[in-house]
Design an enzyme around this catalytic site. Structure first.
Site, PDB file in Angstrom:
ATOM      1  N   PRO A 209       0.829  -1.217   0.000  1.00  0.00           N
ATOM      2  CA  PRO A 209       0.000   0.000   0.000  1.00  0.00           C
ATOM      3  C   PRO A 209       0.858   1.260   0.000  1.00  0.00           C
ATOM      4  O   PRO A 209       1.988   1.237   0.499  1.00  0.00           O
ATOM      5  CB  PRO A 209      -0.782  -0.099   1.315  1.00  0.00           C
ATOM      6  CG  PRO A 209       0.030  -1.002   2.194  1.00  0.00           C
ATOM      7  CD  PRO A 209       0.767  -1.943   1.285  1.00  0.00           C
ATOM      8  N   ASP A 210       0.302   2.329  -0.573  1.00  0.00           N
ATOM      9  CA  ASP A 210       1.016   3.607  -0.396  1.00  0.00           C
ATOM     10  C   ASP A 210       0.602   4.187   0.952  1.00  0.00           C
ATOM     11  O   ASP A 210       0.017   3.476   1.788  1.00  0.00           O
ATOM     12  CB  ASP A 210       0.763   4.558  -1.588  1.00  0.00           C
ATOM     13  CG  ASP A 210      -0.667   5.061  -1.670  1.00  0.00           C
ATOM     14  OD1 ASP A 210      -1.463   4.754  -0.767  1.00  0.00           O
ATOM     15  OD2 ASP A 210      -1.002   5.777  -2.638  1.00  0.00           O
ATOM     16  N   PHE A 211       0.911   5.436   1.187  1.00  0.00           N
ATOM     17  CA  PHE A 211       0.638   6.002   2.514  1.00  0.00           C
ATOM     18  C   PHE A 211      -0.656   6.797   2.567  1.00  0.00           C
ATOM     19  O   PHE A 211      -1.434   6.673   3.504  1.00  0.00           O
ATOM     20  CB  PHE A 211       1.814   6.919   2.932  1.00  0.00           C
ATOM     21  CG  PHE A 211       3.078   6.151   3.111  1.00  0.00           C
ATOM     22  CD1 PHE A 211       3.394   5.584   4.330  1.00  0.00           C
ATOM     23  CD2 PHE A 211       3.953   5.957   2.042  1.00  0.00           C
ATOM     24  CE1 PHE A 211       4.552   4.847   4.487  1.00  0.00           C
ATOM     25  CE2 PHE A 211       5.115   5.225   2.196  1.00  0.00           C
ATOM     26  CZ  PHE A 211       5.414   4.669   3.417  1.00  0.00           C
ATOM     27  N   ARG A 212      -0.890   7.612   1.532  1.00  0.00           N
ATOM     28  CA  ARG A 212      -1.920   8.632   1.686  1.00  0.00           C
ATOM     29  C   ARG A 212      -3.149   8.450   0.816  1.00  0.00           C
ATOM     30  O   ARG A 212      -4.058   9.283   0.866  1.00  0.00           O
ATOM     31  CB  ARG A 212      -1.300  10.012   1.425  1.00  0.00           C
ATOM     32  CG  ARG A 212      -0.277  10.355   2.480  1.00  0.00           C
ATOM     33  CD  ARG A 212       0.431  11.663   2.285  1.00  0.00           C
ATOM     34  NE  ARG A 212       1.387  11.859   3.361  1.00  0.00           N
ATOM     35  CZ  ARG A 212       2.599  11.289   3.413  1.00  0.00           C
ATOM     36  NH1 ARG A 212       3.008  10.512   2.411  1.00  0.00           N
ATOM     37  NH2 ARG A 212       3.387  11.476   4.455  1.00  0.00           N
ATOM     38  N   ASN A 283      11.149   4.885  -1.229  1.00  0.00           N
ATOM     39  CA  ASN A 283      10.648   3.569  -0.816  1.00  0.00           C
ATOM     40  C   ASN A 283      11.728   2.753  -0.110  1.00  0.00           C
ATOM     41  O   ASN A 283      12.908   2.850  -0.432  1.00  0.00           O
ATOM     42  CB  ASN A 283      10.129   2.804  -2.044  1.00  0.00           C
ATOM     43  CG  ASN A 283       9.011   3.567  -2.740  1.00  0.00           C
ATOM     44  OD1 ASN A 283       8.414   4.464  -2.147  1.00  0.00           O
ATOM     45  ND2 ASN A 283       8.739   3.232  -3.986  1.00  0.00           N
ATOM     46  N   ASP A 285      11.202  -0.603   0.134  1.00  0.00           N
ATOM     47  CA  ASP A 285      10.828  -1.986  -0.197  1.00  0.00           C
ATOM     48  C   ASP A 285      11.916  -2.722  -0.986  1.00  0.00           C
ATOM     49  O   ASP A 285      11.768  -3.901  -1.288  1.00  0.00           O
ATOM     50  CB  ASP A 285       9.503  -2.019  -0.966  1.00  0.00           C
ATOM     51  CG  ASP A 285       9.502  -1.110  -2.201  1.00  0.00           C
ATOM     52  OD1 ASP A 285      10.571  -0.931  -2.821  1.00  0.00           O
ATOM     53  OD2 ASP A 285       8.437  -0.572  -2.548  1.00  0.00           O
ATOM     54  N   HIS A 302      14.972   7.497   2.093  1.00  0.00           N
ATOM     55  CA  HIS A 302      14.384   7.207   3.401  1.00  0.00           C
ATOM     56  C   HIS A 302      14.972   5.953   4.028  1.00  0.00           C
ATOM     57  O   HIS A 302      14.324   5.280   4.833  1.00  0.00           O
ATOM     58  CB  HIS A 302      12.855   7.167   3.311  1.00  0.00           C
ATOM     59  CG  HIS A 302      12.258   8.517   3.029  1.00  0.00           C
ATOM     60  ND1 HIS A 302      10.936   8.736   2.736  1.00  0.00           N
ATOM     61  CD2 HIS A 302      12.837   9.759   3.005  1.00  0.00           C
ATOM     62  CE1 HIS A 302      10.725  10.033   2.542  1.00  0.00           C
ATOM     63  NE2 HIS A 302      11.867  10.665   2.686  1.00  0.00           N
TER      64      HIS A 302
END
Ligand code: OAD
Ligand code: ZN
Length: 466
Positions: A209-212, A283, A285, A302
């Protein structure tokens, strides 16, 4: 004339609060700010932030090996902070200020990068001098200006405050400001240094999923963790008091269980074509690695799960060690002698600083960029988001996303007194370089590959056709 004068002084009053000079922006790792919405920033917050930057810059020299802040910094602290007066202006990506120089590396810089930067450091020093500005003198001189000067100033003021796009003097590189224009530019052979910037949107089709995104985004689905606010799950201060929610989530989304998407392979294709200068990702991931993009072409802004550190003694731990702890539902604690500190993967939490490599590479890369492609990000988290403003003023910028992102609402900017709020100028009548390809990233990338005549090469990279 009387009305013009009074308007003129009103404009001056506003200008005094927020100078409109369009200068290269400076970025610095910054202290805690609300992570989610740049529109919330008030002038007061920006001033406070500038102060804290200074403190944080000093602290960062004290060898904290862990990553550091995913927090917003102003282009230059807007509002009534004078140029050259804030730590936020004095360093960061353009690294001219002493305090920030320390924070982002200074003597600790990689020698190769330092070499490449030698010239720009000097330029920056000069620039710093240029930026000294005496508002009182300006106010006095302005009394003598004629109407023409006033109109031009008003125009500049409105352009800046309303964020109405590029200055008319900046030449247009694209034949047409459209996806076709971008493709034509890429095909022309003029493009040598593409930078890609990505966010969670390039991985959603992999099942992450993304965040927003409302409903499906991570921040809409954290009720079970009983957090005070969604971003707390990635907030270092909250983590220190309650690390459990993060580790439960880390188990659910642990890297290694997902496959790269066509968007990742499109970036790999740019690399294969010899066009990719660097890929900047928010990301964690690791799917860029899995897609085969070499490590030296990546900047993981990040952070990464590959290493972890004890928050107390900074002892380093491997990915395997951390993975085992996470999958045994443990709260990882330091095994060092007489240390019981929490161990955290080296991903960047809010209020932490971004990795040194981010600040070093942005200085080297962005001035060279001749095409910026931004994929799958809401461009809401700083300092990453402001990188779009670090490319040369003529550099075309293509956003591939489900929604428009990266521009600050002109009215919000005006109301908050933000001078030159920056960002993409997608809706500006003066836009000469920003294009959005709306829709799914994977489809956008397939379309681009097709239009570029790379369809076959692109499909060869996709796992199904291997
Ligand atoms: P966001 O969730 O903020 O934004 C994702 C963007 O991608 C949104 O604009 C979506 O509409 C778009 N999107 C989602 N899926 C897409 C798809 N399949 N095709 C096209 N567009 C799609 O995620 P980020 O911008 O990556 O930081 O968030 C930035 C940072 O905020 C993250 O790195 C993380 C988070 O808090 C930290 O935790 C430090
Ligand atoms: Zn320890």
């Amino acid at each position: 004339m009387c009305r013009i004068s009074s308007l003129y002084f009103r404009v001056l009053e506003l200008l005094y609060k927020a100078p409109i000079f369009v200068k290269p922006r400076r970025v610095c790792p910054t202290p805690p700010l609300p992570p989610s919405d740049i529109k919330k920033y008030t002038v007061k917050t920006q001033e406070k932030m500038a102060d804290t930057v200074s403190e944080q810059a000093t602290a960062a020299t004290a060898s904290a090996p862990a990553p550091a802040p995913a927090t917003p910094a102003p282009e230059k602290a807007p509002g009534n902070v004078k140029e050259g007066s804030s730590a936020a202006e004095q360093g960061g990506v353009e690294g001219s200020g002493k305090e920030c120089e320390g924070a982002i590396g200074g003597a600790r810089r990689d020698p190769d990068i330092k070499k490449e930067l030698g010239e720009s450091d000097e330029e920056d020093e000069g620039e710093e001098d240029d930026e000294d500005y005496d508002y009182d003198e300006e106010e006095e001189d302005d009394d003598d200006e004629d109407q023409e000067g006033f109109m031009s100033m008003l125009q500049n003021f409105l352009m800046s405050r309303l964020h109405i796009g590029s200055h008319p003097d900046v030449p247009q590189v694209l034949e047409s400001v459209s996806v076709e224009g971008m493709v034509q530019y890429l095909k022309s052979g003029q493009v040598k240094n593409v930078i890609t910037m990505a966010g969670a949107g390039i991985s959603t089709s992999a099942g992450i999923p993304d965040f927003r995104t409302p409903g499906t985004g991570l921040y809409s689905n954290l009720e079970k963790y009983n957090l005070p606010y969604p971003e707390a799950i990635f907030d270092i201060e909250y983590f220190k008091t309650n690390p459990k929610p993060f580790f439960v989530l880390a188990r659910e989304l642990y890297p290694g269980t997902f496959n790269p998407t066509p968007s990742h392979f499109f970036i790999k294709l740019l690399h294969d074509k010899g066009l990719l200068l660097r890929h900047y990702t928010q990301n964690i991931d690791t799917l860029e690695h899995v897609a085969g993009i070499p490590g030296d072409k990546l900047v993981e802004a990040h952070g990464t799960f590959r290493t972890s550190h004890c928050l107390s003694c900074h002892k380093e731990y491997t990915q395997e060690w951390m993975k085992e702890e996470i999958f045994q539902d443990k709260i990882p604690k330091c095994t060092g002698e007489e240390c019981d500190g929490l161990v955290k993967p080296d991903i960047v939490f809010f209020r932490e600083s971004l990795p040194l490599r981010f600040f070093q590479m942005t200085q080297v890369d962005f001035p060279k960029c001749d095409l910026l492609i931004i994929l799958g990000t809401s461009l809401t988290v700083q300092p990453f988001a402001m990188l779009v403003d670090n490319v040369p003023a003529t550099c075309p910028r293509l956003l591939v996303n489900r929604e428009k992102a990266g521009s600050i609402d002109p009215m919000v900017a005006l109301l908050q007194g933000m001078a030159n709020p920056g960002g993409l100028a997608l809706d500006s009548p003066h836009n000469k370089r920003d294009v959005v390809l709306l829709g799914e990233c994977d489809e956008g990338c397939a379309k681009l590959a097709d239009m570029l005549g790379w369809k076959e090469d692109f499909e060869k990279l996709l796992p199904a056709s291997k």
